[in-house]
Design a protein around this motif. Sequence first.
Motif, PDB file in Angstrom:
ATOM      1  N   ILE A 153       0.716  -1.076  -0.101  1.00 36.48           N
ATOM      2  CA  ILE A 153      -0.106   0.078   0.254  1.00 36.48           C
ATOM      3  C   ILE A 153       0.885   1.233   0.001  1.00 36.48           C
ATOM      4  O   ILE A 153       0.874   2.163  -0.914  1.00 36.48           O
ATOM      5  CB  ILE A 153      -1.006  -0.125   1.368  1.00 36.48           C
ATOM      6  CG1 ILE A 153      -2.022  -1.016   1.110  1.00 36.48           C
ATOM      7  CG2 ILE A 153      -1.489   1.436   1.276  1.00 36.48           C
ATOM      8  CD1 ILE A 153      -2.867  -1.252   2.236  1.00 36.48           C
ATOM      9  N   ALA A 154       1.718   1.400   0.913  1.00 37.77           N
ATOM     10  CA  ALA A 154       2.702   2.562   0.873  1.00 37.77           C
ATOM     11  C   ALA A 154       3.479   2.603  -0.451  1.00 37.77           C
ATOM     12  O   ALA A 154       3.596   3.882  -0.705  1.00 37.77           O
ATOM     13  CB  ALA A 154       4.022   2.139   1.906  1.00 37.77           C
ATOM     14  N   LYS A 155       3.947   1.742  -1.131  1.00 33.68           N
ATOM     15  CA  LYS A 155       4.365   1.484  -2.406  1.00 33.68           C
ATOM     16  C   LYS A 155       3.758   2.211  -3.342  1.00 33.68           C
ATOM     17  O   LYS A 155       3.829   2.915  -4.317  1.00 33.68           O
ATOM     18  CB  LYS A 155       4.967   0.342  -2.860  1.00 33.68           C
ATOM     19  CG  LYS A 155       6.087   0.425  -3.935  1.00 33.68           C
ATOM     20  CD  LYS A 155       6.669  -1.037  -4.194  1.00 33.68           C
ATOM     21  CE  LYS A 155       7.657  -0.780  -5.585  1.00 33.68           C
ATOM     22  NZ  LYS A 155       8.261  -2.084  -5.602  1.00 33.68           N
ATOM     23  N   GLU A 156       2.225   1.845  -3.361  1.00 30.74           N
ATOM     24  CA  GLU A 156       1.357   2.395  -4.491  1.00 30.74           C
ATOM     25  C   GLU A 156       1.217   3.935  -4.258  1.00 30.74           C
ATOM     26  O   GLU A 156       0.759   4.364  -5.213  1.00 30.74           O
ATOM     27  CB  GLU A 156       0.107   1.515  -4.253  1.00 30.74           C
ATOM     28  CG  GLU A 156       0.232   0.114  -4.819  1.00 30.74           C
ATOM     29  CD  GLU A 156      -1.122  -0.630  -4.778  1.00 30.74           C
ATOM     30  OE1 GLU A 156      -2.122  -0.165  -4.119  1.00 30.74           O
ATOM     31  OE2 GLU A 156      -1.065  -1.962  -5.083  1.00 30.74           O
ATOM     32  N   TYR A 157       1.180   4.337  -3.101  1.00 29.21           N
ATOM     33  CA  TYR A 157       1.247   5.870  -2.807  1.00 29.21           C
ATOM     34  C   TYR A 157       2.268   6.581  -2.929  1.00 29.21           C
ATOM     35  O   TYR A 157       2.416   7.784  -2.830  1.00 29.21           O
ATOM     36  CB  TYR A 157       0.531   6.043  -1.533  1.00 29.21           C
ATOM     37  CG  TYR A 157      -0.734   5.780  -1.079  1.00 29.21           C
ATOM     38  CD1 TYR A 157      -1.783   6.188  -1.753  1.00 29.21           C
ATOM     39  CD2 TYR A 157      -1.242   4.876  -0.085  1.00 29.21           C
ATOM     40  CE1 TYR A 157      -3.189   6.008  -1.740  1.00 29.21           C
ATOM     41  CE2 TYR A 157      -2.466   4.557   0.249  1.00 29.21           C
ATOM     42  CZ  TYR A 157      -3.659   5.269  -0.497  1.00 29.21           C
ATOM     43  OH  TYR A 157      -5.000   5.121  -0.510  1.00 29.21           O
ATOM     44  N   GLY A 158       3.466   5.978  -3.307  1.00 28.18           N
ATOM     45  CA  GLY A 158       4.676   6.545  -3.575  1.00 28.18           C
ATOM     46  C   GLY A 158       5.263   6.892  -2.129  1.00 28.18           C
ATOM     47  O   GLY A 158       6.346   7.817  -2.234  1.00 28.18           O
ATOM     48  N   THR A 159       5.269   6.247  -1.169  1.00 27.95           N
ATOM     49  CA  THR A 159       5.682   6.519   0.122  1.00 27.95           C
ATOM     50  C   THR A 159       6.841   5.398   0.466  1.00 27.95           C
ATOM     51  O   THR A 159       7.265   5.475   1.576  1.00 27.95           O
ATOM     52  CB  THR A 159       4.777   6.837   1.239  1.00 27.95           C
ATOM     53  OG1 THR A 159       3.765   5.452   1.329  1.00 27.95           O
ATOM     54  CG2 THR A 159       3.822   7.895   0.857  1.00 27.95           C
ATOM     55  N   VAL A 160       7.239   4.576  -0.383  1.00 26.26           N
ATOM     56  CA  VAL A 160       8.404   3.754  -0.608  1.00 26.26           C
ATOM     57  C   VAL A 160       7.861   2.445   0.386  1.00 26.26           C
ATOM     58  O   VAL A 160       7.778   1.439  -0.169  1.00 26.26           O
ATOM     59  CB  VAL A 160       9.514   4.137  -0.145  1.00 26.26           C
ATOM     60  CG1 VAL A 160      10.656   3.245   0.074  1.00 26.26           C
ATOM     61  CG2 VAL A 160       9.938   5.350  -1.073  1.00 26.26           C
ATOM     62  N   ASN A 161       7.692   2.511   1.651  1.00 24.74           N
ATOM     63  CA  ASN A 161       7.307   1.517   2.419  1.00 24.74           C
ATOM     64  C   ASN A 161       6.683   1.891   3.903  1.00 24.74           C
ATOM     65  O   ASN A 161       6.276   3.079   3.972  1.00 24.74           O
ATOM     66  CB  ASN A 161       8.695   0.732   2.947  1.00 24.74           C
ATOM     67  CG  ASN A 161       9.804   1.650   3.538  1.00 24.74           C
ATOM     68  OD1 ASN A 161       9.286   2.380   4.494  1.00 24.74           O
ATOM     69  ND2 ASN A 161      10.947   1.499   3.064  1.00 24.74           N
TER      70      ASN A 161
END
Length: 301
Positions: A184-192
């Motif tokens: 989920i974090a990666k899909e938002y561009g927040t890496v992890n």
Amino acid sequence: MFKKDPTTIEEQIQKLKDRGLNITPEDNAEHYLSHISYYRLGEYWHSMQYDKEQHLFKENSRFSDVIALYNFDRELRILLFDVIEKIEISLRTKLIYHLSHEVDPWWFQNFDLFTDSMALVKTLSNLEEELSRSKDPTIKNHRKKHRDDLRFPPAWKSLEQTSFGALSKLYGNLKNTVKAKDKIAKEYGTVNHTFLPSWLQSIAQIRNYCAHHSRLWNRNLPGAPKLLPKPPNPWILEIENVPRQFNKLYVHLCLMKYLLNTVQPGNTFASKLDALLKKHPNVDPDALGMKPNWRNEPLWS
């Protein structure tokens, strides 16, 4: 024992005048004070006072400026509530989808997936209360049809009834070994998972201010969201414009804009915020922590 008598609107106006606030007949002060409480408006004229103990106003302080600030803040809350709604619906969708596929539709009541059991108990208790009050036919029909199943309705039904704050707590409370947390974090561009929980907590807090019509302008906000050292998506280039004042609203606006760019590419958040500031030129953007050239940054362009 504390004792203070109520004052009439006429007495309130006279008190403000005696303390140095310029009020003209054109200001319609009686009208405004009959619809917006003296105490609420006080949050906007407080910064105009040079003596906070005696409540004495600086020279050239005007009631019309108080109302202008109030209106700006109201319009700002409406704008942010619209932005946060989109982020909230997206987060709810991703939690339901990814966790239900990785685990099962009742993942949110599986204590093995969460770090803080007591926090989960509280979240589930609040969710049960929401479901018990819900008039949603989906919930009522589910419980009628599956009355022998003592579990919550599945995630796609139950979590539609819960708040953004509860969703952000569910996400943050997930163990880091749960694959969906990083996905989920990666899909938002927040890496992890390191960064997103503090972003969501920050936005949930601001959502609560918006929902309860609380002041955002010139407010010291709690929390310190973790900023990405090298964001994969457009961010802020000029180092002096990187927001470091976490108590100011601007850093939180940047987090919302960053997430919104994924949720709704081509959104008009920047232009609407810019138009709002231009509509209210008496509002100092610095009170929000905004630099003069914020609009030129890749995040906002």
